[in-house]
Each structure stands twice: as C-alpha cells, then as structure tokens.
Design a protein around this motif. Structure first.
Motif, short mmCIF file in Angstrom:
data_model
loop_
_atom_site.label_atom_id
_atom_site.label_comp_id
_atom_site.label_asym_id
_atom_site.label_seq_id
_atom_site.Cartn_x
_atom_site.Cartn_y
_atom_site.Cartn_z
N PHE A 183 24.24 1.63 37.79
CA PHE A 183 23.33 1.41 38.92
C PHE A 183 23.25 2.64 39.82
N ASP A 184 24.31 3.43 39.87
CA ASP A 184 24.27 4.68 40.63
C ASP A 184 23.21 5.62 40.07
N ARG A 185 23.05 5.62 38.76
CA ARG A 185 22.03 6.47 38.13
C ARG A 185 20.63 6.00 38.50
N LEU A 186 20.47 4.68 38.61
CA LEU A 186 19.16 4.14 38.97
C LEU A 186 18.80 4.49 40.41
N ILE A 187 19.77 4.43 41.32
CA ILE A 187 19.49 4.81 42.71
C ILE A 187 19.11 6.28 42.79
N ASP A 188 19.80 7.12 42.03
CA ASP A 188 19.42 8.54 41.98
C ASP A 188 17.98 8.70 41.51
N ALA A 189 17.63 7.96 40.45
CA ALA A 189 16.27 8.06 39.91
C ALA A 189 15.24 7.51 40.88
N PHE A 190 15.58 6.40 41.54
CA PHE A 190 14.65 5.80 42.51
C PHE A 190 14.38 6.75 43.67
N ALA A 191 15.42 7.46 44.10
CA ALA A 191 15.25 8.42 45.19
C ALA A 191 14.33 9.57 44.79
N GLY A 192 14.18 9.77 43.48
CA GLY A 192 13.36 10.88 43.01
C GLY A 192 11.92 10.52 42.66
N ILE A 193 11.53 9.23 42.79
CA ILE A 193 10.15 8.88 42.44
C ILE A 193 9.18 9.36 43.53
N LYS A 194 7.97 9.65 43.12
CA LYS A 194 6.95 10.15 44.04
C LYS A 194 6.19 9.00 44.71
N SER A 195 6.11 7.87 44.03
CA SER A 195 5.33 6.74 44.53
C SER A 195 6.01 6.10 45.75
N LYS A 196 5.21 5.62 46.65
CA LYS A 196 5.72 4.97 47.86
C LYS A 196 5.32 3.49 47.86
N GLY A 197 6.02 2.71 48.69
CA GLY A 197 5.67 1.31 48.84
C GLY A 197 6.28 0.37 47.82
#
Length: 354
Positions: free
Chosen positions: A195-209
């Motif tokens: 899940f730590d990897r997913l939070i890292d990836a989520f922080a890197g997405i460009k889309s908002k909302g």
C-alpha cells in the motif's frame, strides 16, 4: 456422501481464511459432509454454510500456537470425524496435520497459500521439510503455474499435483452512483500488500478530483496516513477500516489497484474484476499474469515501477472508454473462476484421484 475435513487457521479476516471458508462452502454445496477445523480460536469474520460442521480449540490457541496441544487435539478430532479426505491450507499447518494423523491412513492434501517465493522461518521450514519427507501428503494443490513448478521441487515425485485457482465468491451488484474512487483492499499490517507503493503512485498522478480508498484491515494504517501527509495527499486518501459490505464499496468505485509485492493468489483482484471494475496490478511473481490479459481485461504494470503505475492510473482516469472496456471484460472472471467449476475440480482431486 463423502466426508471432507477442511483445515485452516480460523475464520477471521484474511486471504487464507477466506479461501478455506469458500472451499468448505463449495464442497458442501457438492453434496459432501464437510467439517471446518480451525487451528486457532479467534474472531469470526467469514461465514460457513449452516450445514458445515465447525471445530476449534476451546481453551488454547487463542493468540499463540501451542504445538503439542494442537497435534494431540487434531489427532483426536480427525479420528472422531473419520474423513475420506483432508484438505489443509498453509504449508506449516499441513506439516502439523500430517504429524497429527501419522499412521492413521487418512489421505491428506495440501495447498500453500503464500507466494511460492515466500521465505519461511528456518525452524518452520526445517520442520515442514522433515515431516513432508517422513509423511508425504497424497496431493498438492497449487494456485498458479509458477507455484506448481516451485512446489514440485519441494515435494517428492510420488506426490500428485494440480493447479486449482481460488473460486470467486458470488458478488452482490448494487445500482450505486459511481464515485471518483481508486480502491485498494487488504490488511495494513502486511508489507507485502504494497500500500505504501500505491500512495507513492497516487501522489504522482496528474489528474485531480479523485480519492484513494483503502478498505479492510484491523489497524488504522497510521504509517500510511503519515506517508500520505508527507506527500501532501492525505486529504484525498480515505481509510474505511474493516468493511462488512465490501460489494457496495466495489459498486461505488471506478478503478481497483493491486499494488502487492507478492501474493499467493490475489483474491481481492479477482473480486474487483468480478464486480466490474477497471483493474490495474503490478506484475509481481505469482498471480496477476494468470488472471489479467494486459489491455484486455485489466492493466499489468512492471513490478515496482511507481511512475508507470501513476501513468496507468492517469490513463484510466482520463480515458472513460478504456475503463468501460476493461471493466466489461474483467467481469467474465466470475465464469472462469465460478465456485461450482472450481469446487468440482477440487472435489475430483480430493476424492477421485487414482
């Protein structure tokens, strides 16, 4: 009517627990007399069918395993049940069962549920290897082709092998409004869930909302909250805790992500696909590639490539047509892993093997 004993850790929340419960219910539905034997006396989360028998230790194994008491208790219970076949989930528990029924002539079949590359404690590994050499099981069920190749090296040639994936339970479909939710499901106290990897990836997405939703786990995920706060995305990360009606969470989500470092077989991924979600998974060693056909019923991402996971999430967020296409194909997993089909395969292996 044949008698089958299913032996698993208990019925609390967890992958092995869910699989053992599903197997017990499925075999009962095939007109067998089934008894579920729990190694531990712990909280019940999953439910057995009313006709399935249930045995658990009364005054021990509530937290830690009492090895000698367990061996003698299992021997007593199994002698009372006199099953035609015994199916044990987890290699270490299987070794305990084989020792417990030594010289009683009950056929024991086993299935390791961890990743085939999981490194056991040296003492447990030595004990398991010793018992399997002295009292080999009659058969081994592997969840994936990779697992079968690894386990063939571990067991004697006389042991029968068969690949039988987990069945997907029946998913309840709800006509709920879809939210901009990216969903992950599992325990927080297991680093292999990634899940730590997913939070890292989520922080890197460009889309908002969009929100990242975590469902499941007995813990509050403080370490994940701290990570999300440090990355500036905590306001968009939600922790639902233990969820009884996970199908409603599936119904209101758009995207499911499996960020695990390893799994025995990714049950949550299969359930999300059966619920009709567009799914993304890291291509770790055992499981996802047996389930997902890349760009057809889901997306596979190079293992540990956080940037690629961010890009894949962004791709599905921005491309509704592709989300719909992947989801419409993903739902076919419910036929591929239908409980009746998997139950018949397991029953044939446990009861009618020559």
């Amino acid at each position: 009517m044949k008698k089958i004993c299913i032996i698993g850790p208990c019925l609390k929340m967890g992958g092995i627990e869910r699989s053992s419960c599903n197997f017990a219910n499925s075999l009962y539905d095939r007109n067998n007399k089934v008894t579920f034997i729990a190694i531990f006396n712990q909280t019940k989360f999953f439910k057995l069918n009313k006709g399935v028998g249930f045995k658990e230790p009364e005054d021990f194994n509530k937290t830690n395993l009492n090895f000698l008491k367990t061996v003698f208790w299992l021997r007593k219970v199994i002698k009372e049940e006199r099953p035609d076949s015994i199916f044990v989930l987890n290699k270490f528990y299987a070794a305990i069962v084989l020792l417990s029924v030594s010289f009683l002539n009950f056929p024991v079949y086993i299935s390791e549920r961890s990743s085939p590359f999981f490194k056991w404690d040296k003492k447990i590994d030595f004990f398991s290897r010793l018992i399997f050499r002295i009292f080999p099981p009659k058969g081994v069920v592997a969840q994936t082709m990779i697992a079968m190749k690894v386990q063939k090296k571990f067991h004697r040639n006389s042991v029968k092998f068969k690949v039988i994936p987990n069945a997907v339970r029946k998913i309840n479909y709800y006509n709920l409004k879809k939210e901009n939710h990216i969903l992950a499901v599992g325990r927080f106290n297991d680093p292999n869930k990634g899940f730590d990897r997913l939070i890292d990836a989520f922080a890197g997405i460009k889309s908002k909302g969009w929100n990242l939703i975590f469902a499941g786990g007995d813990e509050d995920g403080d370490y994940l909250k701290k990570q999300a706060k440090e990355l500036g995305v905590l306001d968009s990360v939600k922790f639902l805790g233990k969820v009884k009606e996970i199908d409603k969470v599936f119904a209101s989500s758009e995207i499911f992500v499996m960020p695990s470092r390893s799994e025995g077989f990714p049950n949550a991924l299969c359930e999300a696909m059966a619920a009709g979600l567009a799914c993304i998974s890291f291509d770790f060693d055992a499981g996802p590639r047996d389930i997902i056909v890349h760009n057809t019923n889901g997306l596979l991402v190079e293992n540990n490539n956080i940037a690629a996971l961010s890009e894949s999430i962004d791709e599905l967020i921005m491309n509704e047509k592709k989300r719909t296409y992947l989801a419409s194909n993903a739902i076919n997993i419910k036929d591929q892993l239908d409980s009746a089909k998997i139950g018949n395969e397991l029953m044939d292996f446990l009861l009618f093997q020559k």
